[in-house]
Design an enzyme around this catalytic site. Structure first.
Site, PDB file in Angstrom:
ATOM      1  N   ASN A 103       0.847  -1.196   0.000  1.00 16.93           N
ATOM      2  CA  ASN A 103       0.000   0.000   0.000  1.00 16.93           C
ATOM      3  C   ASN A 103       0.884   1.250   0.000  1.00 16.93           C
ATOM      4  OD1 ASN A 103      -2.726  -0.678  -0.181  1.00 16.93           O
ATOM      5  ND2 ASN A 103      -2.875  -1.144   2.008  1.00 16.93           N
ATOM      6  N   GLY A 131      -7.019  -8.755   1.340  1.00 18.39           N
ATOM      7  CA  GLY A 131      -6.454  -9.377   2.543  1.00 18.39           C
ATOM      8  C   GLY A 131      -5.803 -10.709   2.236  1.00 18.39           C
ATOM      9  N   ASN A 188      -9.381   2.439  -0.823  1.00 21.70           N
ATOM     10  CA  ASN A 188      -9.357   2.399   0.644  1.00 21.70           C
ATOM     11  C   ASN A 188     -10.173   3.535   1.258  1.00 21.70           C
ATOM     12  OD1 ASN A 188      -7.627   0.254   0.203  1.00 21.70           O
ATOM     13  ND2 ASN A 188      -6.315   0.773   1.911  1.00 21.70           N
ATOM     14  N   GLU A 191     -13.531   2.404   1.066  1.00 25.97           N
ATOM     15  CA  GLU A 191     -13.660   1.346   2.090  1.00 25.97           C
ATOM     16  C   GLU A 191     -13.944   1.973   3.472  1.00 25.97           C
ATOM     17  OE1 GLU A 191     -10.382  -1.629   2.119  1.00 25.97           O
ATOM     18  OE2 GLU A 191     -10.054  -1.062   4.198  1.00 25.97           O
ATOM     19  N   ARG A 289     -12.968   8.135  12.614  1.00 25.79           N
ATOM     20  CA  ARG A 289     -11.958   7.275  13.253  1.00 25.79           C
ATOM     21  C   ARG A 289     -11.119   8.098  14.227  1.00 25.79           C
ATOM     22  NH1 ARG A 289      -9.570   2.481   9.331  1.00 25.79           N
ATOM     23  NH2 ARG A 289     -11.514   2.043   8.252  1.00 25.79           N
TER      24      ARG A 289
HETATM   25  C1  6PG Z   1      -7.588  -4.141   1.213  1.00 27.73           C
HETATM   26  C2  6PG Z   1      -7.481  -3.326   2.470  1.00 27.73           C
HETATM   27  C3  6PG Z   1      -6.099  -3.433   3.014  1.00 27.73           C
HETATM   28  C4  6PG Z   1      -6.009  -3.114   4.495  1.00 27.73           C
HETATM   29  C5  6PG Z   1      -6.045  -1.674   4.818  1.00 27.73           C
HETATM   30  C6  6PG Z   1      -6.692  -1.385   6.142  1.00 27.73           C
HETATM   31  O1  6PG Z   1      -7.991  -3.539   0.241  1.00 27.73           O
HETATM   32  O2  6PG Z   1      -7.294  -5.329   1.243  1.00 27.73           O
HETATM   33  O3  6PG Z   1      -7.782  -2.000   2.233  1.00 27.73           O
HETATM   34  O4  6PG Z   1      -5.264  -2.693   2.198  1.00 27.73           O
HETATM   35  O5  6PG Z   1      -6.946  -3.831   5.181  1.00 27.73           O
HETATM   36  O6  6PG Z   1      -4.725  -1.260   4.865  1.00 27.73           O
HETATM   37  O7  6PG Z   1      -6.490  -0.072   6.362  1.00 27.73           O
HETATM   38  P1  6PG Z   1      -6.555   0.624   7.783  1.00 27.73           P
HETATM   39  O8  6PG Z   1      -5.611  -0.124   8.683  1.00 27.73           O
HETATM   40  O9  6PG Z   1      -6.131   1.997   7.502  1.00 27.73           O
HETATM   41  O10 6PG Z   1      -7.971   0.481   8.234  1.00 27.73           O
END
Ligand code: 6PG
Length: 471
Positions: A103, A131, A188, A191, A289
């Site tokens: 990332n 993930g 993200n 997300e 957050r």
């Molecule tokens: C994905 C997620 C992954 C990760 C994030 C969580 O697309 O698989 O986005 O990249 O779970 O880094 O981000 P935070 O720790 O900032 O919530």
């Protein structure tokens, strides 16, 4: 000895899972990781009997690979990526391809891409979502970089990517340089917004309407059969069912209410401010957050600042539960309109030549924001590749218009009960602002001119004007 199709530097959880995925799809993998213990365990356990082997020097890695060499870095974002690049590039040849699957911040990718291109090396900044499970069984992948690098990587990436319901792989060439990491960053941000919108509706239903965890499990499972069908709604339904093995209580009730973050959502907000793209719902999710993190302050404040009781005592409980589903959908569509609007502006700003239909297409499976809605978004961009805002698509516009009363009811109820709904409220405010021919910015301009002679433009004639406001 047969050469490996691809090398992976960094055999952590994600690196191992991606290696096994590639191998399962017929591509032998060579790994490099300095943690001998971890490597031994991987080789004797998950990778046992597989076309996965490991070397311990950059030279051995190069010798083991087909040319042009394809090397995927799976190391933490930031300095470790630069260190890994510096440790490898001296052993690489012109035309070889380095891929950063972490990332990484897109401007770092821009920098690395430029520097490596000067040395004849291809650099692919690739967002990977889904993930550990996704990495193993099919992630959504967002590679940027040179066309030639995409051509060389395409067979491997398409084979290992998640497949949408129509069988299409969830990977495409996103655009040049940092485009892949940019799109992953916005993924993200979306997300964060999806998660916060769900959390706010949960708060209203749980604290406000007093729904139990098992009722919530039932409700979210039902929602997951309809327009809200998505990975995040699905896991939310699961979460409500999970019991703490020690106490037998619902685990969700025992989790501390402080949301953490690694920074990708914050980057989305920061960059949107830089390039002038309005994404209030993503911003509200990031802010929520941060606010949640002020736990000690909130606990102290809760003892001294009064407000309404959050428990709903009206007679429209069932109506509100149904409205919550509509409100969540309207907010989600509006939040996607913002995120995709950001991508449109960024595409111009950075000359990324983003194809919105293709982006929606590869987010339909494998990634964290995968959702039924993304198929509909893909169709909207298919109908009109130049769509300026998702809310202007007839289907989405009419859907949100139809949900509008429910959306407003949910928010007025939240306000009356004192339940904070930053993201939901910001989505409705964005919707109302976007559909407003006239906003009160006329007054803002008058104030700016009043105190700073910043000038203003007029609705009735061309030009720039200043007024001596003080009599
Ligand atoms: C994905 C997620 C992954 C990760 C994030 C969580 O697309 O698989 O986005 O990249 O779970 O880094 O981000 P935070 O720790 O900032 O919530």
């Amino acid at each position: 000895m047969k050469k490996a199709a691809i090398g992976i530097v960094g055999l952590g959880v994600m690196g191992q899972s991606l290696a096994l995925n590639m191998e399962r799809n017929g591509f032998p993998v060579v790994g490099l990781d300095l943690d001998k213990e971890k490597v031994e365990k991987f080789l004797s356990d998950k990778a046992s009997g597989k076309q996965v082997f490991v070397v311990d020097t950059p030279q051995a890695l190069m010798d083991a690979l087909e040319k042009p060499r394809r090397i995927l870095l799976m190391v933490p974002a930031g300095k470790p990526v630069d260190d890994a690049i510096n440790g490898l590039k001296g052993f690489m040849e012109a035309g070889d391809i380095l891929i950063d699957g972490g990332n990484s911040f897109f401007l770092d990718t821009e920098r690395r891409s430029k520097a490596l291109a000067e040395e004849g090396l291809n650099f692919v900044g690739m967002g990977v979502s889904g993930g550990e499970e996704g990495a193993l069984w099919g992630p959504s992948m967002m590679p940027g970089g040179q066309e030639a690098a995409w051509t060389a990587l395409r067979p491997i990436l398409e084979a290992m990517a998640a497949k949408a319901a129509d069988g299409q792989p969830c990977v495409t060439h996103i655009g040049p340089r940092g485009a892949g990491h940019y799109v992953k960053m916005v993924h993200n941000g979306i997300e964060y917004a999806d998660m916060q919108l769900i959390a706010e509706i949960y708060d209203l239903l749980h604290r406000g309407l007093g729904m139990s965890n098992s009722e919530l499990h039932q409700l979210f499972s039902e929602w997951n059969q309809g327009m809200l069908q998505s990975y995040l709604v699905e896991i939310t339904a699961d979460i409500f069912e999970k019991k703490d093995p020690e106490s037998g209580q619902a685990l969700v009730d025992l989790i501390l209410d402080e949301a953490q973050q690694k920074g990708t959502g914050k980057w989305t907000s920061q960059n949107a401010l830089d390039i002038g793209a309005p994404i209030p719902t993503i911003n509200a999710a990031v802010e929520s957050r941060i606010l949640s993190g002020l736990k000690a302050e909130r606990v102290a404040a809760s003892k001294v600042i009064s407000g309404p009781s959050p428990r709903y005592s009206g007679s429209e409980r069932e109506k509100l539960i149904a409205a919550a589903q509509d409100a969540l959908l309207a907010s989600k569509i509006t939040s996607y309109a913002q995120g995709l609007g950001l991508l449109r502006i960024a595409s111009q700003e950075y000359d990324y030549q983003l194809n919105m239909k293709e982006i929606a297409k590869i987010w339909r499976a494998g990634c964290i924001i995968r959702a039924r809605l993304l198929g509909d978004i893909m169709d909207a961009y298919e109908r009109n590749p130049k769509l300026v805002n998702l809310l202007l698509d007839d289907n989405f516009r009419t859907t949100v218009e139809r949900k509008q009363d429910a959306w407003r009811l949910v928010l007025t109820t939240g306000i009356e009960l004192g339940i904070p709904m930053l993201a939901t409220a910001s989505a409705l405010a964005y919707f109302d602002a976007y559909r407003s021919e006239r906003l009160p910015a006329n007054l803002t301009q008058a104030q700016r001119d009043y105190f700073g002679a910043h000038t203003y433009r007029r609705v009735d004639r061309e030009g720039s004007f200043h007024t001596e406001w003080v009599k």
